[in-house]
Write a protein that holds these residues in place. Sequence first.
Motif, PDB file in Angstrom:
ATOM      1  N   PRO A 495       6.352 -27.421  -3.016  1.00  0.00           N
ATOM      2  CA  PRO A 495       5.709 -27.669  -2.057  1.00  0.00           C
ATOM      3  C   PRO A 495       5.201 -26.804  -0.721  1.00  0.00           C
ATOM      4  N   GLY A 496       4.361 -26.913  -0.811  1.00  0.00           N
ATOM      5  CA  GLY A 496       3.496 -25.496  -0.037  1.00  0.00           C
ATOM      6  C   GLY A 496       1.882 -24.917  -0.807  1.00  0.00           C
ATOM      7  N   HIS A 497       2.329 -26.116  -2.546  1.00  0.00           N
ATOM      8  CA  HIS A 497       1.014 -24.934  -2.950  1.00  0.00           C
ATOM      9  C   HIS A 497       0.970 -25.742  -4.102  1.00  0.00           C
ATOM     10  N   TYR A 498       0.250 -25.385  -4.761  1.00  0.00           N
ATOM     11  CA  TYR A 498      -1.005 -25.675  -6.147  1.00  0.00           C
ATOM     12  C   TYR A 498       0.065 -25.343  -6.902  1.00  0.00           C
ATOM     13  N   PHE A 499       0.176 -26.124  -8.215  1.00  0.00           N
ATOM     14  CA  PHE A 499       1.168 -25.262  -9.036  1.00  0.00           C
ATOM     15  C   PHE A 499       0.146 -25.602 -10.414  1.00  0.00           C
ATOM     16  N   SER A 500      -0.007 -24.803 -11.105  1.00  0.00           N
ATOM     17  CA  SER A 500      -0.903 -25.010 -12.294  1.00  0.00           C
ATOM     18  C   SER A 500      -0.192 -25.596 -13.462  1.00  0.00           C
ATOM     19  N   GLY A 501       0.416 -25.550 -13.595  1.00  0.00           N
ATOM     20  CA  GLY A 501       1.292 -25.570 -14.756  1.00  0.00           C
ATOM     21  C   GLY A 501       1.690 -24.593 -15.911  1.00  0.00           C
ATOM     22  N   ASP A 502       1.169 -23.056 -15.559  1.00  0.00           N
ATOM     23  CA  ASP A 502       1.394 -22.288 -16.599  1.00  0.00           C
ATOM     24  C   ASP A 502       2.272 -21.784 -15.901  1.00  0.00           C
ATOM     25  N   GLY A 503       3.224 -21.099 -17.113  1.00  0.00           N
ATOM     26  CA  GLY A 503       3.869 -19.739 -16.768  1.00  0.00           C
ATOM     27  C   GLY A 503       3.009 -18.455 -16.518  1.00  0.00           C
ATOM     28  N   ALA A 504       3.613 -17.460 -16.242  1.00  0.00           N
ATOM     29  CA  ALA A 504       3.123 -16.511 -15.750  1.00  0.00           C
ATOM     30  C   ALA A 504       3.711 -14.607 -15.569  1.00  0.00           C
ATOM     31  N   LYS A 515       1.099 -17.261 -19.663  1.00  0.00           N
ATOM     32  CA  LYS A 515       2.728 -17.741 -20.282  1.00  0.00           C
ATOM     33  C   LYS A 515       1.766 -18.594 -21.283  1.00  0.00           C
ATOM     34  N   GLY A 516       1.424 -19.179 -21.206  1.00  0.00           N
ATOM     35  CA  GLY A 516       0.517 -21.164 -21.695  1.00  0.00           C
ATOM     36  C   GLY A 516       1.938 -21.787 -20.656  1.00  0.00           C
ATOM     37  N   ARG A 517       1.364 -23.226 -21.368  1.00  0.00           N
ATOM     38  CA  ARG A 517       2.204 -24.143 -20.770  1.00  0.00           C
ATOM     39  C   ARG A 517       3.736 -24.175 -20.171  1.00  0.00           C
ATOM     40  N   ASP A 519       4.635 -27.460 -19.651  1.00  0.00           N
ATOM     41  CA  ASP A 519       5.080 -28.515 -19.463  1.00  0.00           C
ATOM     42  C   ASP A 519       4.613 -29.344 -20.858  1.00  0.00           C
ATOM     43  N   ASP A 520       4.784 -30.562 -20.717  1.00  0.00           N
ATOM     44  CA  ASP A 520       4.454 -31.284 -21.800  1.00  0.00           C
ATOM     45  C   ASP A 520       3.010 -31.227 -22.398  1.00  0.00           C
ATOM     46  N   VAL A 521       2.349 -30.452 -22.244  1.00  0.00           N
ATOM     47  CA  VAL A 521       0.530 -30.282 -22.731  1.00  0.00           C
ATOM     48  C   VAL A 521       0.921 -29.240 -23.730  1.00  0.00           C
ATOM     49  N   ILE A 522      -0.087 -29.564 -25.130  1.00  0.00           N
ATOM     50  CA  ILE A 522      -0.794 -28.523 -25.753  1.00  0.00           C
ATOM     51  C   ILE A 522      -1.704 -27.903 -25.914  1.00  0.00           C
ATOM     52  N   ASN A 523      -1.621 -26.587 -25.401  1.00  0.00           N
ATOM     53  CA  ASN A 523      -3.039 -25.879 -25.453  1.00  0.00           C
ATOM     54  C   ASN A 523      -3.419 -25.907 -27.084  1.00  0.00           C
ATOM     55  N   VAL A 524      -4.327 -26.625 -27.403  1.00  0.00           N
ATOM     56  CA  VAL A 524      -4.878 -26.232 -28.748  1.00  0.00           C
ATOM     57  C   VAL A 524      -6.218 -26.138 -28.628  1.00  0.00           C
ATOM     58  N   SER A 525      -6.696 -25.063 -29.373  1.00  0.00           N
ATOM     59  CA  SER A 525      -8.383 -24.117 -29.481  1.00  0.00           C
ATOM     60  C   SER A 525      -8.702 -24.096 -28.314  1.00  0.00           C
ATOM     61  N   GLY A 526      -8.041 -24.138 -27.057  1.00  0.00           N
ATOM     62  CA  GLY A 526      -8.203 -23.529 -25.820  1.00  0.00           C
ATOM     63  C   GLY A 526      -8.707 -25.188 -24.912  1.00  0.00           C
ATOM     64  N   HIS A 527      -8.583 -26.245 -25.639  1.00  0.00           N
ATOM     65  CA  HIS A 527      -7.887 -27.398 -25.187  1.00  0.00           C
ATOM     66  C   HIS A 527      -7.139 -28.107 -25.153  1.00  0.00           C
ATOM     67  N   ARG A 528      -6.028 -28.612 -24.102  1.00  0.00           N
ATOM     68  CA  ARG A 528      -5.506 -29.539 -23.341  1.00  0.00           C
ATOM     69  C   ARG A 528      -4.987 -30.871 -23.955  1.00  0.00           C
ATOM     70  N   MET A 529      -4.376 -30.963 -24.888  1.00  0.00           N
ATOM     71  CA  MET A 529      -3.633 -32.303 -25.403  1.00  0.00           C
ATOM     72  C   MET A 529      -2.522 -33.069 -24.570  1.00  0.00           C
ATOM     73  N   SER A 530      -2.257 -33.754 -24.450  1.00  0.00           N
ATOM     74  CA  SER A 530      -0.841 -34.119 -23.974  1.00  0.00           C
ATOM     75  C   SER A 530      -0.152 -34.623 -25.331  1.00  0.00           C
ATOM     76  N   THR A 531       0.975 -34.373 -24.834  1.00  0.00           N
ATOM     77  CA  THR A 531       1.955 -34.542 -26.442  1.00  0.00           C
ATOM     78  C   THR A 531       2.278 -36.020 -25.968  1.00  0.00           C
ATOM     79  N   ALA A 532       2.859 -37.049 -25.229  1.00  0.00           N
ATOM     80  CA  ALA A 532       3.041 -37.887 -24.842  1.00  0.00           C
ATOM     81  C   ALA A 532       1.246 -39.157 -25.422  1.00  0.00           C
ATOM     82  N   GLU A 533       0.197 -38.482 -25.162  1.00  0.00           N
ATOM     83  CA  GLU A 533      -0.791 -39.388 -25.835  1.00  0.00           C
ATOM     84  C   GLU A 533      -0.477 -39.035 -26.983  1.00  0.00           C
TER      85      GLU A 533
END
Length: 652
Positions: A495-504, A515-517, A519-533
């Motif tokens: 709360p009170g912050h924008y969360f990027s979804g990345d660790g650092a 340190k990368g995502r 959440d359940d999102v994969i960074n494939v060749s620099g493009h985010r792909m949802s594991t759920a999708e």
Amino acid sequence: MPESKVYLPHERVTRGARINSIAEYQAMYEESVNDPEGFWAAQAEEMLEWKEKWDTTLEWDFEKPHVAWFKGGLTNASYNCLDRHANGPRRNKAAIIWESDSGRSKVYTYQSLLTKVCRFANVLKDHGIKKGDVVAIFMPMVPEVVTAMLACARIGAIHTVVFSGFSAQALRDRMQDSGAKAVITVDAGKRGGRVIPLKAMADEAMLECPTVKKCIVVSHSRATVDMQPERDFYYHEETRRRDISNDCEPEWVDAEHPLFILYTSGSTGKPKGVVHTTAGYLLGTALTTKYVFDIHDEDIYFCSADVGWITGHSYIVYGPLAIGATSLMFEGIPTYPNPGRFWEICEKHGVNQFYTAPTAIRSLMKSAPDAPNEYDLSCLRILGSVGEPINPEAWQWYYDVVGKGKCSVCDTWWQTESGAHMISNLPGCTPMKPGSASLPFFGVQPVILREDKTPADIGEEGRLCIKFPWPSMLRRMWGEDSEKRMMDNYFGQFPGHYFSGDGAVCDEDGFYWLKGRVDDVINVSGHRMSTAEVEAALNSYGDVAESAVVGYPHEIKGEGIYAYVVLNDGVEASDDLRKMIIGHVRKDIGPIAAPDFVHFVPDLPKTRSGKIMRRIVRKIAAGETDKEGFGDLSTLVDPSIVDTIIETRPNQ
């Protein structure tokens, strides 16, 4: 956080740089965070042209969330990118240099591009497109994609560009969600010598998109396509009509008027329509283009991205054109017709700034490590990296072999949602640490928080958040449930912050290491792909009962897609079935979502509540086999399934 050698900017980069000392950066940064409204107001007056000045510089509340910059000000993105340059000394300067898949080049000056944009804007108006309407753009890297984007902006229409590597179903989903009134496409695209039937794919998508009334088709490959009367029109025929004027007065829109929607993968599986508004977005991209790439008026700047992603929007089109730069765009892939393609282009055009993804760097480093030595790359001054953290080995090759130790490597961290660079070194002043994104850009106030919301210590990994708004940030999600989705995705967890979804991690020098995502999102060749999708696509195949998708370390892509698949009773696993399942995902989403591995398993490790224990399947996908490192398995319904999955894991 690895130990890293520190490299200082070379004298040839520092000499003439817009900011050439770390003290100057620090003074400007302190000004930008101590008085952000004053800083951004001054930049908005200097960098953009306005029909009317704004009433309030900033309104914001991250608890709601609500952000508005320069509210009440009237401006136009197309005017800022074209007219003010075409009406001045840059009139005959190259705005866009286009390199085709076949090696053919075209140059578009600011004046000629303005004329093309005005004529096409008039075509769109003639077909009933007006301010606030959504126009889908399903095009490869051809010059007309820039014309289409800027023509929409000129009349106040909202464009949504769909990556031309996506499937007809993915295009359909995005047009349905956005309520697009028209689609602009090409007869067929070209990529690495292959022809891609984009018009046919658009036809398939339009069958289930009743809001789409018009389709404009660029004749790019001279392919034969079906043209539906009263709906489909050729671009060249429409723009050459005698009744279409070369002049089109820009629609002056409020600073907060939506400029575009860009869909990005989310952890729910449903693509999210990120909305960017006109003035704040344009200001953020203009300022970062100016300082991160240190672009001067005589420079040739080359970004190898595709406009289907945010990098192409921000750093091929809007950022470079807003500052009057020459932007080189490229149709094709870096290894066609040979692995020296990028370096050939850099030599041919005397490129000064080159911006690409770590995936491309790793691929070229592996396939043709000495190829850069065959070309004259002496004009290069800045080497940019985008999409994911660049590993130190790739960084070193980029710096030593491509840049000959005389260029600054700018590793930029940002997102679709941020609109523009957030963390990056500035080439003329910031020391470089291979693998680190470096220091925050002006006005960006990052913090690293633990899960309990307390600040992480120096050297301690946490969640990368931003505590104050910046002009180019997303404003909302497209659709009626925007506020809920904004809270769920970005503002609710801290709360009170924008969360990027990345660790650092932040080191003792204030440098950030991504340190990368998380959440359940994969960074494939620099493009985010949802594991759920991807899971949804897998599960829609008739023989599949269930699936789990995770990322795993990939030598070239950074992260690959690893799919665990449970088959229906009575269905036997086979290589042919594996290929058909992968092909199904390619067709459903697009080639970028195709799993690198499909691992057939009898069941998935689940807790008694039915939840897949993803930490286990992630570890196995990454090659770990020692269950001692898997953590507590006592909550699993069937702990023995872990042994079965390990034993059946395919060789990579």
